[in-house]
Design an enzyme around this catalytic site. Structure first.
Site, PDB file in Angstrom:
ATOM      1  N   ASN A   9       6.110   6.189  -0.433  1.00 49.27           N
ATOM      2  CA  ASN A   9       4.734   5.756  -0.172  1.00 49.27           C
ATOM      3  C   ASN A   9       4.413   6.126   1.266  1.00 49.27           C
ATOM      4  OD1 ASN A   9       2.308   4.478   0.204  1.00 49.27           O
ATOM      5  ND2 ASN A   9       3.155   2.399   0.171  1.00 49.27           N
ATOM      6  N   TRP A  10       3.675   7.227   1.423  1.00 49.75           N
ATOM      7  CA  TRP A  10       3.417   7.717   2.787  1.00 49.75           C
ATOM      8  C   TRP A  10       2.320   6.950   3.500  1.00 49.75           C
ATOM      9  CZ3 TRP A  10       3.611  13.796   2.274  1.00 49.75           C
ATOM     10  CH2 TRP A  10       4.944  14.184   2.132  1.00 49.75           C
ATOM     11  N   LYS A  11       1.587   6.126   2.754  1.00 49.60           N
ATOM     12  CA  LYS A  11       0.466   5.393   3.367  1.00 49.60           C
ATOM     13  C   LYS A  11      -0.475   6.406   4.036  1.00 49.60           C
ATOM     14  CE  LYS A  11       3.599   1.564   3.675  1.00 49.60           C
ATOM     15  NZ  LYS A  11       3.942   0.280   4.243  1.00 49.60           N
ATOM     16  N   HIS A  95      -0.761  -2.895  -3.877  1.00 49.84           N
ATOM     17  CA  HIS A  95       0.087  -2.941  -2.678  1.00 49.84           C
ATOM     18  C   HIS A  95      -0.422  -4.047  -1.747  1.00 49.84           C
ATOM     19  CE1 HIS A  95       2.007  -1.824   1.070  1.00 49.84           C
ATOM     20  NE2 HIS A  95       2.883  -1.144   0.340  1.00 49.84           N
ATOM     21  N   GLU A  97      -0.802  -4.178   1.327  1.00 54.27           N
ATOM     22  CA  GLU A  97      -1.759  -3.732   2.354  1.00 54.27           C
ATOM     23  C   GLU A  97      -3.168  -3.633   1.778  1.00 54.27           C
ATOM     24  OE1 GLU A  97       0.427  -0.289   3.633  1.00 54.27           O
ATOM     25  OE2 GLU A  97       1.925  -1.602   4.544  1.00 54.27           O
ATOM     26  N   GLU A 167       7.917  -6.359  -3.610  1.00 55.93           N
ATOM     27  CA  GLU A 167       7.876  -6.081  -2.177  1.00 55.93           C
ATOM     28  C   GLU A 167       7.525  -7.365  -1.418  1.00 55.93           C
ATOM     29  OE1 GLU A 167       7.113  -1.684  -1.176  1.00 55.93           O
ATOM     30  OE2 GLU A 167       5.177  -2.603  -1.540  1.00 55.93           O
ATOM     31  N   GLY A 173       7.598  -2.832   6.460  1.00 58.85           N
ATOM     32  CA  GLY A 173       7.357  -2.242   7.774  1.00 58.85           C
ATOM     33  C   GLY A 173       7.868  -3.082   8.932  1.00 58.85           C
ATOM     34  N   SER A 213      11.269  -2.272   4.003  1.00 53.16           N
ATOM     35  CA  SER A 213      12.273  -1.843   4.990  1.00 53.16           C
ATOM     36  C   SER A 213      13.538  -1.260   4.349  1.00 53.16           C
ATOM     37  CB  SER A 213      12.613  -2.992   5.946  1.00 53.16           C
ATOM     38  OG  SER A 213      11.454  -3.378   6.672  1.00 53.16           O
ATOM     39  N   GLY A 234       8.559   3.125   2.310  1.00 55.98           N
ATOM     40  CA  GLY A 234       7.452   3.452   3.211  1.00 55.98           C
ATOM     41  C   GLY A 234       7.952   4.242   4.406  1.00 55.98           C
ATOM     42  N   GLY A 235       8.196   3.565   5.508  1.00 57.41           N
ATOM     43  CA  GLY A 235       8.579   4.210   6.768  1.00 57.41           C
ATOM     44  C   GLY A 235       9.655   5.288   6.636  1.00 57.41           C
TER      45      GLY A 235
END
Ligand code: PGA
Length: 251
Positions: A9-11, A95, A97, A167, A173, A213, A234-235
């Site tokens: 998930n590159w956001k 998600h 976010e 999640e 993150g 994470s 993600g990150g």
């Protein structure tokens, strides 16, 4: 047997050029065909370039969001059929976010899930509790209500390929991942809940991912748990070397 699924998930990261550079680097790092199913969810703007770049590779394309209507006066939105046209297979929905910054509610997410299923897009449905909810002992209730709301009114036969992502919001993150044991506890409960709400064979087929994470260092431990069928990253998915390490952990 549920095939392990690793989702990037590159956001809101990477231009088209950066995305293509990443993909070239990832293929070099992987040196061959990944054994797990690997899905990359770039920003909308890179989907077209990735559709071209992915042909004749085992990598699959996902989107990070979509609208529930097919077309209409919804300035700035992307419809399910626009995604289908780009050979997108998966779409992340709900998600945290999106829930937090864009005020997406369970009811709205339910509509998006229905639209995805209708267009044969596989939703990756995200659920999870905030830190305050965990501290108040509400994790189970929050996850249960999000899962129940997601499946409410959906046709059981259409839910077969659906992917879930647990999640915990406090782990996203933050570098503060859940322990594999804690993730397994919630994810095991999610599967029992799905068995009760739908049926047991269906719940057995559904893949549940852990997200929050995830790193090269902790991926294998999560994947060793019985109800962890993959990871939503993600990150660490923005670094080809780290992401390749996570994919290899699924082998
Ligand atoms: P993270 O993000 O790996 O950076 O914690 C996960 C996600 O938001 O899906």
């Amino acid at each position: 047997m549920r095939t392990k699924l690793i989702v990037a998930n590159w956001k809101m990261n990477f231009t088209i050029q950066e995305a293509l550079k990443f993909f070239a680097a990832l293929q070099r790092e992987m040196r061959g065909v990944p054994k797990a199913e690997v899905v990359i969810c770039p920003p909308f703007t890179a989907l077209y370039a990735f559709d071209e770049a992915f042909s004749e590779t085992p990598y699959k394309l996902g989107a990070q969001n979509m609208h529930w209507e097919e077309a209409g006066a919804y300035t700035g939105e992307i419809s399910p059929s626009f995604l289908r046209e780009l050979n997108v297979m998966y779409v992340i929905l709900g998600h945290s976010e999106r829930r937090r910054h864009f005020k997406e509610t369970d009811a709205l997410i339910n509509k998006k899930i229905a639209a995805a299923l209708q267009q044969q897009l596989i939703p990756i449905i995200c659920v999870g509790e905030t830190e305050a909810e965990r501290n108040e002992g509400k994790t189970r209730a929050v996850v249960e209500s999000q899962v129940k709301s997601a499946v409410d009114g959906q046709m059981k036969s259409e839910l077969e390929g659906v992917v879930w992502a647990y999640e915990p919001v406090w782990a996203i993150g933050t570098g503060k991942n859940a322990t594999p044991k804690l993730a397994q506890e919630v994810m095991g409960e999610m599967r029992s809940l799905l068995a009760r709400a739908l049926d047991a064979p269906l719940a057995e087929k559904m893949r549940i991912l852990y997200g929050g994470s995830v790193s090269e260092g902790n991926a294998a431990a999560f994947l060793g748990e019985p109800d962890v069928d993959g990871l939503l990253v993600g990150g660490a998915s923005l670094d080809p070397q780290k992401f390749a390490g996570i994919v290899r952990a699924a082998e």
